[in-house]
Design a protein around this motif. Structure first.
Motif, PDB file in Angstrom:
ATOM      1  N   LEU A 284     -37.169  18.128  17.470  1.00 36.46           N
ATOM      2  CA  LEU A 284     -38.165  17.700  16.499  1.00 36.46           C
ATOM      3  C   LEU A 284     -38.354  18.813  15.478  1.00 36.46           C
ATOM      4  CD1 LEU A 284     -40.907  16.205  18.883  1.00 36.46           C
ATOM      5  CD2 LEU A 284     -39.186  14.946  17.581  1.00 36.46           C
ATOM      6  N   PRO A 285     -38.844  18.500  14.278  1.00 32.19           N
ATOM      7  CA  PRO A 285     -39.123  19.587  13.327  1.00 32.19           C
ATOM      8  C   PRO A 285     -40.153  20.547  13.883  1.00 32.19           C
ATOM      9  CG  PRO A 285     -40.075  17.510  12.578  1.00 32.19           C
ATOM     10  CD  PRO A 285     -39.187  17.185  13.737  1.00 32.19           C
ATOM     11  N   ALA A 286     -40.149  21.773  13.382  1.00 25.69           N
ATOM     12  CA  ALA A 286     -41.034  22.802  13.923  1.00 25.69           C
ATOM     13  C   ALA A 286     -42.464  22.660  13.432  1.00 25.69           C
ATOM     14  CB  ALA A 286     -40.505  24.192  13.563  1.00 25.69           C
ATOM     15  N   ARG A 287     -42.668  21.891  12.371  1.00 32.02           N
ATOM     16  CA  ARG A 287     -44.011  21.700  11.827  1.00 32.02           C
ATOM     17  C   ARG A 287     -44.219  20.239  11.452  1.00 32.02           C
ATOM     18  NH1 ARG A 287     -46.596  26.556  10.595  1.00 32.02           N
ATOM     19  NH2 ARG A 287     -45.256  28.396  10.600  1.00 32.02           N
ATOM     20  N   GLU A 288     -45.470  19.896  11.130  1.00 31.58           N
ATOM     21  CA  GLU A 288     -45.794  18.528  10.754  1.00 31.58           C
ATOM     22  C   GLU A 288     -45.587  18.280   9.266  1.00 31.58           C
ATOM     23  OE1 GLU A 288     -49.654  17.353  12.224  1.00 31.58           O
ATOM     24  OE2 GLU A 288     -49.354  18.427  14.107  1.00 31.58           O
ATOM     25  N   PHE A 289     -44.894  19.179   8.601  1.00 35.58           N
ATOM     26  CA  PHE A 289     -44.620  19.036   7.175  1.00 35.58           C
ATOM     27  C   PHE A 289     -43.288  19.718   6.882  1.00 35.58           C
ATOM     28  CE2 PHE A 289     -47.474  22.596   7.995  1.00 35.58           C
ATOM     29  CZ  PHE A 289     -46.771  23.669   7.474  1.00 35.58           C
TER      30      PHE A 289
ATOM     31  N   ALA B 131     -42.060   7.618   9.013  1.00 28.04           N
ATOM     32  CA  ALA B 131     -40.621   7.627   8.752  1.00 28.04           C
ATOM     33  C   ALA B 131     -40.097   9.049   8.595  1.00 28.04           C
ATOM     34  CB  ALA B 131     -40.317   6.807   7.499  1.00 28.04           C
ATOM     35  N   TRP B 132     -40.914   9.947   8.032  1.00 29.89           N
ATOM     36  CA  TRP B 132     -40.462  11.336   7.861  1.00 29.89           C
ATOM     37  C   TRP B 132     -40.248  11.996   9.221  1.00 29.89           C
ATOM     38  CZ3 TRP B 132     -42.383  16.055   9.437  1.00 29.89           C
ATOM     39  CH2 TRP B 132     -41.786  17.189   8.864  1.00 29.89           C
ATOM     40  N   LEU B 133     -41.203  11.834  10.136  1.00 32.63           N
ATOM     41  CA  LEU B 133     -41.085  12.477  11.444  1.00 32.63           C
ATOM     42  C   LEU B 133     -39.944  11.868  12.250  1.00 32.63           C
ATOM     43  CD1 LEU B 133     -42.126  14.493  13.485  1.00 32.63           C
ATOM     44  CD2 LEU B 133     -43.820  12.816  14.227  1.00 32.63           C
ATOM     45  N   GLN B 134     -39.840  10.548  12.248  1.00 30.72           N
ATOM     46  CA  GLN B 134     -38.774   9.901  13.005  1.00 30.72           C
ATOM     47  C   GLN B 134     -37.401  10.273  12.440  1.00 30.72           C
ATOM     48  OE1 GLN B 134     -39.389   8.026  15.805  1.00 30.72           O
ATOM     49  NE2 GLN B 134     -41.534   8.558  15.534  1.00 30.72           N
TER      50      GLN B 134
END
Length: 299
Positions: A211-216, A120-123
């Motif tokens: 998309l965000p630049a990182r996985e966090f 859910a955070w990434l989407q």
């Protein structure tokens, strides 16, 4: 802190490691065509994964999606981050997986041990920029910075942007192309792809996915969560911790990807299975137990 247990693969798992490499790819391609769900091929290492990807694209053509969740190709807790293009491809693959009910996913055994951002955070942190959209360029700049994008003088690689007057050059994560946005007041008047090598504008496009630049998360809340978790798991003299000091200043040091769980509240991170349909069929192409044991010893 209790150590995590190694993952247990679902019952729908088949070992095909006894076949030679070319036959392995053919067997995987056959299952992709026949199975009414996603087929997950677990390779032993990234070299085998790249070879399998090329062979599957040959056997399956364009009829079936082939997603490769690349390995970071860095050692655990080394002070080096993965190449920016690898991070971009990983984010694109993770974002795509929840909407891939059929086809092939290629991963290495190491991917089964890695903690990932919540689905859910990434989407929820992906968004689109569209021609005609009302958006202040400086507001977009702030949003890009909070998403981990780097402000540069000239855009060259994914995760970078450059704002010059009414023009904003942007290379989104998960994208093979860079884009140039042209504003008229607070409206995006035009979006064109451009070549980072020549800096020349090319074709017009209607929209761009970001998309965000990182996985966090690298915004204020993410950094505060990291600081709080770091103090809990690594007590002692924090003035001697380069990682803690640099993240506190919103400077992400090399190798920060290994600390991903600290940027989320406890037990909020995901594993690969959380991104996949429950009926996924797992095909094991190597000695998985031995690979997982070796990876865990390395960690």
């Amino acid at each position: 802190m209790a150590l995590p247990t190694l993952p247990t693969l679902p019952a729908s798992t088949t070992a095909v490691r006894s076949l030679p490499p070319g036959a392995q790819a053919l067997a995987v391609a056959s299952r992709v065509q026949q199975y009414q769900g996603l087929v997950v091929a677990v390779a032993g290492d990234e070299q085998q994964a790249y070879r399998l990807e090329a062979e599957l694209r040959f056997f399956l053509g364009k009829d079936w999606p082939v997603v490769h969740l690349q390995d970071t190709e860095t050692l655990p807790f080394d002070p080096y981050s993965p190449h920016q293009e690898i991070l971009s491809e990983r984010l694109a693959a993770l974002h795509r997986l929840p909407d891939t009910p059929r086809g092939a996913l290629i991963v290495t055994a190491d991917a089964l041990l890695q903690r990932l951002p919540p689905v859910a955070w990434l989407q929820g942190r992906s968004f689109f920029l569209k021609t005609g959209q009302k958006l202040n360029p400086h507001s977009l700049r702030e949003r890009l910075v909070s998403a981990g994008y780097q402000s540069v003088s000239q855009v060259q690689s994914q995760g970078e942007f450059a704002l010059r007057g009414s023009l904003l050059d942007l290379f989104p994560m998960g994208s093979a192309s860079a884009y140039r946005l042209d504003w008229f007041d607070d409206e995006i008047e035009a979006i064109r792809s451009f070549d980072p090598e020549t800096q020349r504008s090319q074709d017009k496009v209607a929209e761009v996915r970001l998309l965000p630049a990182r996985e966090f998360p690298t915004d204020k809340d993410g950094i505060e969560t990291f600081r709080r978790n770091y103090r809990e798991y690594f007590p002692g003299d924090l003035s001697r911790s380069r990682v803690y000091a640099e993240v506190s200043k919103n400077l992400m040091p090399g190798g920060i990807e290994a600390y991903l769980p600290l940027f989320f509240a406890q037990r909020e991170t995901a594993v690969l299975a959380d991104y996949l349909p429950t009926n996924a069929l797992w095909l094991v192409l190597d000695d998985l137990d031995a690979r997982l044991e070796a990876d865990w010893k390395q960690i």
